[in-house]
Scaffold this motif. Structure first.
Motif, short mmCIF file in Angstrom:
data_model
loop_
_atom_site.label_atom_id
_atom_site.label_comp_id
_atom_site.label_asym_id
_atom_site.label_seq_id
_atom_site.Cartn_x
_atom_site.Cartn_y
_atom_site.Cartn_z
N LEU A 118 0.69 -0.98 0.17
CA LEU A 118 0.18 -0.18 -0.03
C LEU A 118 0.83 1.22 -0.01
N VAL A 119 2.08 1.39 0.61
CA VAL A 119 2.83 2.42 0.94
C VAL A 119 3.26 2.75 -0.39
N ARG A 120 3.75 1.72 -0.93
CA ARG A 120 4.55 2.01 -2.55
C ARG A 120 3.45 2.34 -3.54
N CYS A 121 2.43 2.19 -3.27
CA CYS A 121 1.36 2.61 -4.57
C CYS A 121 0.90 3.94 -4.35
N ASN A 122 1.18 4.68 -2.85
CA ASN A 122 0.56 6.06 -3.02
C ASN A 122 1.56 7.01 -3.62
N ARG A 123 1.24 8.31 -3.46
CA ARG A 123 1.96 9.22 -4.25
C ARG A 123 3.54 9.41 -3.62
N ALA A 127 10.94 5.59 -3.30
CA ALA A 127 12.25 6.76 -2.94
C ALA A 127 11.73 7.44 -1.83
N ARG A 128 10.59 8.06 -1.97
CA ARG A 128 10.42 8.83 -0.85
C ARG A 128 10.34 8.31 0.66
N ALA A 131 13.82 7.77 1.87
CA ALA A 131 14.51 8.80 2.19
C ALA A 131 13.99 9.37 3.46
N THR A 132 12.66 9.34 3.79
CA THR A 132 12.00 9.59 5.10
C THR A 132 12.51 8.68 6.02
N LYS A 133 12.62 7.49 5.86
CA LYS A 133 12.83 6.54 6.89
C LYS A 133 14.52 6.89 7.44
N LEU A 134 15.38 7.22 6.46
CA LEU A 134 16.54 7.50 6.52
C LEU A 134 16.78 8.78 7.39
N LEU A 135 16.18 9.72 7.09
CA LEU A 135 16.16 11.04 7.86
C LEU A 135 15.70 10.67 9.15
#
Length: 230
Positions: A118-123, A127-128, A131-135
């Motif tokens: 589900l997460v990969r299918c949203n906008r 990649a986002r 990046a968010t998890k790395l931050l």
């Protein structure tokens, strides 16, 4: 003047001890009794004074070599601040442990519950998400680092003050090979940056391992084996 007075005091003690030893009118027990007090002083205060004189000689030589104002440095205090290996390992190990156990589950949760589809299918996309998890993980590492190291530094300053921070590090004999005028404070900052960079490197490794294995237990085991066990 102080050092000269102290040197005369210990020279007189050595002279008095020798005088007692050469006095043939005294028995062995009497000599031992009379010299016992002097020996205690020489073994305690005398050894301490010898250490001070060694440092005094070194400071003068280093001052002439570097053409800077000679400064006595409290080496016991500065050793605790700059060379306490057990403290460094203990704190850094704790930091790495927190990083491993907080970061290992960063990707596993989505895969366990099938939420990743589900997460990969949203906008935001994959990649986002990465990046968010790395931050978030790097920010967590910075918070852990502050919580572990800051209380120690606050306690040190409250106990010993900040006077030692201004002194060039090469006035400690353990750093006699230094020629640059790096102060104690600058040395602490450099070491702190190295520790933080190392922690971020560990965080990045655990992050990538979690991304590859998608399993928090496996990530913890492998990361612990690579970083914590050694």
């Amino acid at each position: 003047e102080y050092l000269n007075r102290e040197q005369k005091y210990f020279d007189d003690l050595y002279f008095e001890r020798q005088k007692i030893q050469n006095d043939n009118s005294l028995s062995i027990n009497e000599k031992s009794s009379k010299t016992g007090y002097i020996d205690n002083i020489l073994e305690t205060k005398g050894k301490g004074f010898e250490r001070v004189m060694e440092q005094y000689t070194y400071v003068r030589e280093k001052s002439a070599e570097t053409k800077t104002k000679p400064v006595f440095i409290n080496e016991l205090v500065c050793k605790r601040l700059t060379e306490n290996t057990s403290r460094e390992w203990m704190y850094f190990t704790l930091l790495v442990a927190l990083v491993i156990f907080s970061t290992s589950n960063i990707f596993a949760c989505e895969y366990k519950r099938g939420m990743v589809n589900l997460v990969r299918c949203n906008r935001f996309g994959k990649a986002r998400l990465i990046a968010t998890k790395l931050l978030v993980t790097v920010t967590s590492t910075a918070v852990f680092y502050t919580l572990i190291y800051l209380p120690y530094m606050i306690n040190f300053v409250n106990t010993f003050g900040t006077k030692s921070f201004e002194i060039p590090l090469y006035y400690m004999q353990d750093f006699s090979m230094l020629t640059d005028s790096i102060t104690v404070f600058e040395y602490i900052v450099i070491c702190g940056m190295v520790h933080f960079a190392s922690a971020v490197a560990v965080t990045s490794f655990v992050f990538m391992l979690s991304l590859l294995t998608k399993n928090n237990i496996m990530t913890m085991i492998v990361s612990s084996g690579i970083f914590l066990v050694p």
